[in-house]
Design a protein around this motif. Structure first.
Motif, PDB file in Angstrom:
ATOM      1  N   VAL A   1      89.376  14.649  15.982  1.00  9.49           N
ATOM      2  CA  VAL A   1      88.007  15.139  15.952  1.00  9.49           C
ATOM      3  C   VAL A   1      87.990  16.613  16.353  1.00  9.49           C
ATOM      4  CG1 VAL A   1      85.677  14.792  16.847  1.00  9.49           C
ATOM      5  CG2 VAL A   1      87.216  12.829  16.630  1.00  9.49           C
ATOM      6  N   LEU A   2      87.316  17.436  15.567  1.00  6.84           N
ATOM      7  CA  LEU A   2      87.128  18.851  15.881  1.00  6.84           C
ATOM      8  C   LEU A   2      85.682  19.045  16.279  1.00  6.84           C
ATOM      9  CD1 LEU A   2      87.823  21.892  15.864  1.00  6.84           C
ATOM     10  CD2 LEU A   2      87.339  21.881  13.402  1.00  6.84           C
ATOM     11  N   ILE A   3      85.471  19.591  17.481  1.00  9.88           N
ATOM     12  CA  ILE A   3      84.123  19.843  17.972  1.00  9.88           C
ATOM     13  C   ILE A   3      83.972  21.340  18.201  1.00  9.88           C
ATOM     14  CG2 ILE A   3      82.396  19.333  19.731  1.00  9.88           C
ATOM     15  CD1 ILE A   3      83.967  16.774  20.376  1.00  9.88           C
ATOM     16  N   THR A   4      83.078  21.959  17.452  1.00  8.56           N
ATOM     17  CA  THR A   4      82.806  23.376  17.662  1.00  8.56           C
ATOM     18  C   THR A   4      81.812  23.494  18.806  1.00  8.56           C
ATOM     19  OG1 THR A   4      81.005  23.474  16.041  1.00  8.56           O
ATOM     20  CG2 THR A   4      83.231  23.894  15.233  1.00  8.56           C
ATOM     21  N   GLY A   5      81.962  24.528  19.624  1.00  4.44           N
ATOM     22  CA  GLY A   5      81.118  24.648  20.810  1.00  4.44           C
ATOM     23  C   GLY A   5      81.417  23.543  21.802  1.00  4.44           C
ATOM     24  N   GLY A   6      82.670  23.098  21.834  1.00  8.28           N
ATOM     25  CA  GLY A   6      83.037  21.932  22.630  1.00  8.28           C
ATOM     26  C   GLY A   6      83.549  22.223  24.021  1.00  8.28           C
ATOM     27  N   ALA A   7      83.437  23.447  24.488  1.00  4.86           N
ATOM     28  CA  ALA A   7      83.997  23.790  25.794  1.00  4.86           C
ATOM     29  C   ALA A   7      83.050  23.534  26.954  1.00  4.86           C
ATOM     30  CB  ALA A   7      84.422  25.258  25.809  1.00  4.86           C
ATOM     31  N   SER A   8      81.789  23.229  26.647  1.00  4.51           N
ATOM     32  CA  SER A   8      80.825  22.978  27.715  1.00  4.51           C
ATOM     33  C   SER A   8      79.661  22.154  27.173  1.00  4.51           C
ATOM     34  CB  SER A   8      80.304  24.304  28.297  1.00  4.51           C
ATOM     35  OG  SER A   8      79.619  25.048  27.307  1.00  4.51           O
TER      36      SER A   8
END
Length: 107
Positions: free
Chosen positions: A8-15
């Motif tokens: 799974v790739l989540i953009t904006g996934g750091a917070s």
């Protein structure tokens, strides 16, 4: 989508919501890649969840999307082939289901 064994790739996934999604997908037995604009946030996420794969990327910039696409393909995260509507805009990311989570808008 089956809930485990995916990449799974989540953009904006750091917070925020993106990181919460990443945590849930990790706990369900998935490989999770998160990308975002703020390297220090990605580092914090990686410290919290060492199994995360992270990449600095501003998906609003076409050249950075292309670099992300090329990097994901080079990593061979999955050999499975699956269609994703997002593949029309950033390319065929074989074996991946793509999620996007807008980050807080901080530079």
């Amino acid at each position: 989508m089956k809930l485990s064994g995916n990449t799974v790739l989540i953009t904006g996934g750091a917070s925020g919501i993106g990181l919460a999604l990443a945590e849930r997908f990790l706990k369900a037995g998935n490989k999770v890649i998160v990308c975002g604009r703020r390297e220090y946030k990605l580092e914090e996420a990686k410290e919290k969840f060492p199994q995360l794969h992270t990449r600095v990327c501003d998906v609003s910039v076409e050249s950075e999307r292309q670099l992300l696409f090329d990097w994901v393909k080079s990593q061979r995260f999955s050999q499975q082939r699956r269609y994703s509507a997002a593949s029309e805009s950033i390319g065929d990311l074989t074996g991946m289901d793509l999620l996007s989570s807008r980050d807080s808008g901080e530079p």
